[in-house]
Design a protein around this motif. Sequence first.
Motif, PDB file in Angstrom:
ATOM      1  N   VAL A  59      38.180  32.781  39.499  1.00 31.89           N
ATOM      2  CA  VAL A  59      37.707  33.319  39.209  1.00 31.89           C
ATOM      3  C   VAL A  59      36.934  34.390  39.986  1.00 31.89           C
ATOM      4  N   THR A  60      36.874  35.263  39.067  1.00 37.47           N
ATOM      5  CA  THR A  60      36.628  36.625  39.114  1.00 37.47           C
ATOM      6  C   THR A  60      35.147  37.009  38.940  1.00 37.47           C
ATOM      7  N   ASP A  61      34.455  36.205  38.669  1.00 39.34           N
ATOM      8  CA  ASP A  61      32.705  36.778  38.960  1.00 39.34           C
ATOM      9  C   ASP A  61      31.956  36.073  39.395  1.00 39.34           C
ATOM     10  N   ARG A  62      30.957  35.283  39.142  1.00 37.56           N
ATOM     11  CA  ARG A  62      30.256  34.944  39.610  1.00 37.56           C
ATOM     12  C   ARG A  62      30.808  33.237  39.647  1.00 37.56           C
ATOM     13  N   VAL A  63      29.970  32.539  40.162  1.00 35.21           N
ATOM     14  CA  VAL A  63      29.942  30.652  40.369  1.00 35.21           C
ATOM     15  C   VAL A  63      28.218  30.298  40.815  1.00 35.21           C
ATOM     16  N   PHE A  64      28.231  29.460  39.525  1.00 33.30           N
ATOM     17  CA  PHE A  64      26.820  29.179  39.193  1.00 33.30           C
ATOM     18  C   PHE A  64      26.924  26.731  39.293  1.00 33.30           C
ATOM     19  N   SER A  65      25.829  26.874  40.557  1.00 30.23           N
ATOM     20  CA  SER A  65      25.908  25.748  40.896  1.00 30.23           C
ATOM     21  C   SER A  65      24.610  24.823  40.443  1.00 30.23           C
ATOM     22  N   TYR A  66      25.345  23.645  39.916  1.00 26.94           N
ATOM     23  CA  TYR A  66      24.230  22.465  39.692  1.00 26.94           C
ATOM     24  C   TYR A  66      24.011  21.402  39.792  1.00 26.94           C
ATOM     25  N   TYR A  67      23.114  20.919  40.883  1.00 26.94           N
ATOM     26  CA  TYR A  67      23.258  19.739  41.878  1.00 26.94           C
ATOM     27  C   TYR A  67      21.706  19.091  41.057  1.00 26.94           C
ATOM     28  N   LEU A  68      21.795  17.906  41.408  1.00 27.44           N
ATOM     29  CA  LEU A  68      20.709  16.582  40.739  1.00 27.44           C
ATOM     30  C   LEU A  68      21.396  15.927  42.326  1.00 27.44           C
ATOM     31  N   PRO A  69      19.623  15.647  42.818  1.00 20.75           N
ATOM     32  CA  PRO A  69      19.437  15.051  43.416  1.00 20.75           C
ATOM     33  C   PRO A  69      19.367  12.406  43.440  1.00 20.75           C
ATOM     34  N   ILE A  70      19.545  11.904  43.600  1.00 19.21           N
ATOM     35  CA  ILE A  70      19.320  11.125  43.370  1.00 19.21           C
ATOM     36  C   ILE A  70      19.355  10.080  42.110  1.00 19.21           C
ATOM     37  N   ASP A  71      17.342  10.923  43.228  1.00 20.11           N
ATOM     38  CA  ASP A  71      15.950  10.462  41.752  1.00 20.11           C
ATOM     39  C   ASP A  71      15.803  11.260  40.785  1.00 20.11           C
ATOM     40  N   SER A  72      16.955  11.921  40.502  1.00 17.12           N
ATOM     41  CA  SER A  72      16.409  12.471  39.290  1.00 17.12           C
ATOM     42  C   SER A  72      15.664  12.736  38.330  1.00 17.12           C
ATOM     43  N   ASP A  73      15.789  11.131  38.090  1.00 14.08           N
ATOM     44  CA  ASP A  73      14.993  11.021  36.774  1.00 14.08           C
ATOM     45  C   ASP A  73      13.976  10.320  37.235  1.00 14.08           C
ATOM     46  N   VAL A  74      12.722  10.709  38.395  1.00 18.00           N
ATOM     47  CA  VAL A  74      12.097  10.387  38.619  1.00 18.00           C
ATOM     48  C   VAL A  74      10.877  11.630  38.861  1.00 18.00           C
ATOM     49  N   PRO A  75       9.499  11.996  37.841  1.00 18.96           N
ATOM     50  CA  PRO A  75       9.098  13.251  37.659  1.00 18.96           C
ATOM     51  C   PRO A  75       8.395  13.989  39.289  1.00 18.96           C
ATOM     52  N   ALA A  76       8.614  14.627  40.031  1.00 27.29           N
ATOM     53  CA  ALA A  76       8.332  15.239  41.388  1.00 27.29           C
ATOM     54  C   ALA A  76       6.922  15.416  41.127  1.00 27.29           C
ATOM     55  N   GLU A  77       6.541  15.274  42.533  1.00 32.13           N
ATOM     56  CA  GLU A  77       5.063  14.836  42.740  1.00 32.13           C
ATOM     57  C   GLU A  77       4.282  15.925  42.711  1.00 32.13           C
ATOM     58  N   GLY A  78       3.370  15.830  41.763  1.00 33.05           N
ATOM     59  CA  GLY A  78       2.256  17.022  41.083  1.00 33.05           C
ATOM     60  C   GLY A  78       2.924  17.755  39.876  1.00 33.05           C
ATOM     61  N   ASP A  79       4.110  17.441  39.782  1.00 27.92           N
ATOM     62  CA  ASP A  79       4.373  18.294  38.099  1.00 27.92           C
ATOM     63  C   ASP A  79       3.359  17.229  37.245  1.00 27.92           C
ATOM     64  N   GLN A  80       2.968  18.717  36.589  1.00 27.73           N
ATOM     65  CA  GLN A  80       2.118  18.899  35.588  1.00 27.73           C
ATOM     66  C   GLN A  80       2.141  18.024  33.658  1.00 27.73           C
ATOM     67  N   ASP A  81       4.011  18.688  33.259  1.00 31.69           N
ATOM     68  CA  ASP A  81       3.984  18.174  32.643  1.00 31.69           C
ATOM     69  C   ASP A  81       5.119  17.005  32.988  1.00 31.69           C
TER      70      ASP A  81
END
Length: 167
Positions: A59-81
């Motif tokens: 790797v000579t440039d940047r690292v882009f990290s992606y993480y999913l929490p265990i309950d990633s398929d549940v809409p977040a509280e307060g999300d309108q969409d």
Amino acid sequence: MTRALIPVAMLLSALFLSGCKKEEPVEAAPAPLTAPASTDDNEWKAYLGQVIGRNQEGVTDRVFSYYLPIDSDVPAEGDQDGKTMFDRQLENVTVVVQRTVLPGNMLAFGSPDSSKMADLIVMSFTDADPSALAGSQVLYIGNAADSERVKAAVEAAGAKYVFVEAK
């Protein structure tokens, strides 16, 4: 006078020979990492950060990290969409892959839910241009059972695939 020079000659020879033996420092191998037994986000993020840090060869440039929490398929509280964290990450990664990733960069993926993260990667890379990730790397930290399907999707987009089993 000759007898007086013998101890001096021996001392000089000892100093000379001691300078010839140069010991190289031995680097200790890094301690093996163990995936958290819990699903605590902070523990997982710390673990994934360490794994990413140890797997940046090439790797000579940047690292882009992606993480999913265990309950990633549940809409977040307060999300309108009504979108879930999985939906949002899927959109983010798909856009990144469609726009292509420059050589020398790395995309790193990990989650306590290995199967869900593997699904996200496969879905994001499905319609990718075969050269979209040429010269870049994708690191997947997860279960060995999910590795082959992730590898197929990643390599089809032209990236180097790196797998680390979360154990």
